[in-house]
Design a protein around this motif. Structure first.
Motif, PDB file in Angstrom:
ATOM      1  N   PHE A  78      36.466  31.948  38.750  1.00 23.15           N
ATOM      2  CA  PHE A  78      37.002  33.086  39.504  1.00 23.15           C
ATOM      3  C   PHE A  78      37.440  34.186  38.532  1.00 23.15           C
ATOM      4  CE2 PHE A  78      37.707  29.398  42.240  1.00 23.15           C
ATOM      5  CZ  PHE A  78      37.109  29.829  43.414  1.00 23.15           C
ATOM      6  N   ILE A  79      38.200  33.786  37.505  1.00 25.20           N
ATOM      7  CA  ILE A  79      38.707  34.784  36.547  1.00 25.20           C
ATOM      8  C   ILE A  79      37.542  35.492  35.867  1.00 25.20           C
ATOM      9  CG2 ILE A  79      40.001  35.106  34.387  1.00 25.20           C
ATOM     10  CD1 ILE A  79      41.785  32.791  35.217  1.00 25.20           C
ATOM     11  N   GLN A 116      37.180  37.749  40.246  1.00 24.50           N
ATOM     12  CA  GLN A 116      37.668  37.478  41.601  1.00 24.50           C
ATOM     13  C   GLN A 116      39.027  36.803  41.574  1.00 24.50           C
ATOM     14  OE1 GLN A 116      34.283  35.448  43.154  1.00 24.50           O
ATOM     15  NE2 GLN A 116      33.191  37.395  43.292  1.00 24.50           N
ATOM     16  N   LEU A 117      39.664  36.762  42.742  1.00 26.47           N
ATOM     17  CA  LEU A 117      40.974  36.125  42.785  1.00 26.47           C
ATOM     18  C   LEU A 117      40.830  34.611  42.815  1.00 26.47           C
ATOM     19  CD1 LEU A 117      42.988  38.349  45.313  1.00 26.47           C
ATOM     20  CD2 LEU A 117      42.862  38.485  42.814  1.00 26.47           C
ATOM     21  N   ARG A 175      39.969  40.737  26.429  1.00 23.00           N
ATOM     22  CA  ARG A 175      39.755  39.744  27.488  1.00 23.00           C
ATOM     23  C   ARG A 175      38.320  39.851  27.988  1.00 23.00           C
ATOM     24  NH1 ARG A 175      44.695  40.561  31.658  1.00 23.00           N
ATOM     25  NH2 ARG A 175      42.987  40.146  33.084  1.00 23.00           N
ATOM     26  N   GLY A 208      51.601  40.608  38.711  1.00 28.36           N
ATOM     27  CA  GLY A 208      50.288  40.069  39.109  1.00 28.36           C
ATOM     28  C   GLY A 208      50.380  39.059  40.242  1.00 28.36           C
ATOM     29  N   GLN A 257      49.819  35.399  49.867  1.00 31.79           N
ATOM     30  CA  GLN A 257      50.752  35.075  48.773  1.00 31.79           C
ATOM     31  C   GLN A 257      52.133  35.675  49.035  1.00 31.79           C
ATOM     32  OE1 GLN A 257      49.003  36.089  44.944  1.00 31.79           O
ATOM     33  NE2 GLN A 257      47.092  35.028  45.436  1.00 31.79           N
ATOM     34  N   ARG A 277      45.467  31.937  32.211  1.00 32.32           N
ATOM     35  CA  ARG A 277      44.695  31.952  30.947  1.00 32.32           C
ATOM     36  C   ARG A 277      45.160  30.830  30.016  1.00 32.32           C
ATOM     37  NH1 ARG A 277      44.489  37.313  32.237  1.00 32.32           N
ATOM     38  NH2 ARG A 277      46.567  37.715  31.445  1.00 32.32           N
ATOM     39  N   VAL A 333      47.232  29.414  43.049  1.00 28.36           N
ATOM     40  CA  VAL A 333      48.171  30.362  42.443  1.00 28.36           C
ATOM     41  C   VAL A 333      49.576  30.194  43.014  1.00 28.36           C
ATOM     42  CG1 VAL A 333      48.483  32.773  41.838  1.00 28.36           C
ATOM     43  CG2 VAL A 333      46.232  31.938  42.309  1.00 28.36           C
ATOM     44  N   THR A 371      51.118  35.651  36.450  1.00 23.26           N
ATOM     45  CA  THR A 371      50.229  34.556  36.867  1.00 23.26           C
ATOM     46  C   THR A 371      48.921  34.595  36.065  1.00 23.26           C
ATOM     47  OG1 THR A 371      49.735  35.951  38.771  1.00 23.26           O
ATOM     48  CG2 THR A 371      51.098  34.015  39.169  1.00 23.26           C
ATOM     49  N   GLY A 372      48.484  35.805  35.678  1.00 23.97           N
ATOM     50  CA  GLY A 372      47.279  35.918  34.852  1.00 23.97           C
ATOM     51  C   GLY A 372      47.475  35.191  33.525  1.00 23.97           C
ATOM     52  N   ARG A 374      49.082  38.884  45.155  1.00 24.23           N
ATOM     53  CA  ARG A 374      47.878  39.711  45.139  1.00 24.23           C
ATOM     54  C   ARG A 374      47.173  39.670  46.489  1.00 24.23           C
ATOM     55  NH1 ARG A 374      46.931  39.354  39.146  1.00 24.23           N
ATOM     56  NH2 ARG A 374      45.347  40.868  38.611  1.00 24.23           N
ATOM     57  N   ARG A 434      36.754  43.793  39.826  1.00 21.37           N
ATOM     58  CA  ARG A 434      38.213  43.626  39.919  1.00 21.37           C
ATOM     59  C   ARG A 434      38.845  44.773  40.700  1.00 21.37           C
ATOM     60  NH1 ARG A 434      39.960  43.154  34.046  1.00 21.37           N
ATOM     61  NH2 ARG A 434      42.006  42.574  34.827  1.00 21.37           N
ATOM     62  N   ASP A 464      37.296  39.455  30.932  1.00 16.88           N
ATOM     63  CA  ASP A 464      37.212  40.171  32.213  1.00 16.88           C
ATOM     64  C   ASP A 464      37.580  41.648  32.064  1.00 16.88           C
ATOM     65  OD1 ASP A 464      39.899  39.563  31.817  1.00 16.88           O
ATOM     66  OD2 ASP A 464      40.289  39.055  33.911  1.00 16.88           O
TER      67      ASP A 464
HETATM   68  P1  AMP Z   1      45.743  39.574  35.358  1.00 15.14           P
HETATM   69  O1  AMP Z   1      46.043  39.135  33.971  1.00 15.14           O
HETATM   70  O2  AMP Z   1      46.982  39.750  36.192  1.00 15.14           O
HETATM   71  O3  AMP Z   1      44.840  40.775  35.414  1.00 15.14           O
HETATM   72  O4  AMP Z   1      44.931  38.381  36.032  1.00 15.14           O
HETATM   73  C1  AMP Z   1      43.669  37.955  35.531  1.00 15.14           C
HETATM   74  C2  AMP Z   1      42.915  37.168  36.570  1.00 15.14           C
HETATM   75  O5  AMP Z   1      43.677  35.995  36.929  1.00 15.14           O
HETATM   76  C3  AMP Z   1      42.683  37.892  37.898  1.00 15.14           C
HETATM   77  O6  AMP Z   1      41.552  38.748  37.860  1.00 15.14           O
HETATM   78  C4  AMP Z   1      42.510  36.715  38.839  1.00 15.14           C
HETATM   79  O7  AMP Z   1      41.233  36.124  38.674  1.00 15.14           O
HETATM   80  C5  AMP Z   1      43.540  35.723  38.311  1.00 15.14           C
HETATM   81  N1  AMP Z   1      44.858  35.929  38.960  1.00 15.14           N
HETATM   82  C6  AMP Z   1      46.024  36.307  38.368  1.00 15.14           C
HETATM   83  N2  AMP Z   1      47.022  36.378  39.263  1.00 15.14           N
HETATM   84  C7  AMP Z   1      46.476  36.036  40.458  1.00 15.14           C
HETATM   85  C8  AMP Z   1      46.988  35.947  41.781  1.00 15.14           C
HETATM   86  N3  AMP Z   1      48.258  36.224  42.066  1.00 15.14           N
HETATM   87  N4  AMP Z   1      46.120  35.546  42.764  1.00 15.14           N
HETATM   88  C9  AMP Z   1      44.841  35.247  42.496  1.00 15.14           C
HETATM   89  N5  AMP Z   1      44.292  35.350  41.282  1.00 15.14           N
HETATM   90  C10 AMP Z   1      45.097  35.734  40.268  1.00 15.14           C
END
Ligand code: AMP
Length: 210
Positions: free
Chosen positions: A52-53, A57-58, A156, A85, A92, A36, A64, A31-32, A88, A167, A158
């Motif tokens: 949020f990203i 934060q989520l 990235r 991912g 969900q 992106r 999502v 999902t990340g 979370r 995170r 973040d």
């Molecule tokens: P990741 O690449 O999995 O570390 O995701 C990067 C960012 O995308 C996270 O820090 C969240 O902001 C957002 N994100 C990814 N997957 C989710 C999810 N299942 N629920 C909420 N936010 C998500």
């Protein structure tokens, strides 16, 4: 086979999901990466997710969950998939249940917080295909270039120290309770993520095939 990888950011979910996706010939759904991608192409979801990203934060559940639902409805997911991912939050996970998605196995990759910061600051990702690398543990064949697609490797936003702390806090508060959620259902396997990539893959595959 429907599989979930759980774990803190930087625990190695994406790395393991990518290897196991190749071995089992089922898609890896990150999902990340989808978010992106949406952000890069400026879609409505991407714009909603941006703040949020970037703040670590989520992204709100409804956004999502909608994205995930659309992705798993695609043909290539008919024979199973690996979620990297997602979920979370408990909400969900409950959404998956109410969609009638029966998860077979959940692999939780455990890495101590102190190691996460080192891992995330050395992580580099391909800006084109999202593949993940590390300056020390998983170097590409040519520095700065993705082995898979030839794209440029970047850090990235973040993965910068100021966001990593937030995170990890979010992970402990909102995502870690999923371990108990899936343990209760008898689906969880906890693996020690501090070891070499190959050792973790071997343990994960043994659990999936067992
Ligand atoms: P990741 O690449 O999995 O570390 O995701 C990067 C960012 O995308 C996270 O820090 C969240 O902001 C957002 N994100 C990814 N997957 C989710 C999810 N299942 N629920 C909420 N936010 C998500």
């Amino acid at each position: 086979m429907k599989i979930i990888f759980l774990g803190a950011p930087g625990a190695g979910k994406g790395t393991q999901a990518e290897i196991i996706s190749d071995r089992l010939s089922i898609p890896q759904i990150s999902t990340g990466n989808i978010l992106r991608e949406a952000l890069k192409s400026g879609t409505e979801n991407g714009l909603k997710a941006k703040t949020f990203i970037e703040a670590g934060q989520l992204v709100p559940d409804e956004i999502v969950i909608g994205i995930l639902q659309d992705r798993i409805a695609q043909d290539d997911c008919a024979g199973g998939f690996i979620l990297d991912g997602f979920p979370r939050t408990i909400a969900q996970a409950e959404a998956l249940d109410s969609m009638g998605i029966a998860i077979d196995r959940v692999i939780d990759i455990e890495v101590a917080d102190e190691a996460i910061e080192r891992r995330l600051s050395g992580r580099r990702v391909c800006e084109t295909c999202g593949s993940s690398y590390h300056l020390d543990h998983k170097k590409p064949a040519v520095e700065g270039v993705c082995d898979k697609c030839g794209g440029t490797l970047i850090q990235r936003k973040d993965d910068k120290p100021e966001t990593i702390c937030e995170r990890l806090k979010v992970y402990h508060e909102q995502t870690e309770p999923l371990k108990a959620y899936y343990k209760e259902k008898g689906k969880l396997c906890e693996v020690d993520g501090s070891r070499a990539i190959e050792a973790i893959t071997a343990e994960a595959l043994a659990f999936l095939e067992g």
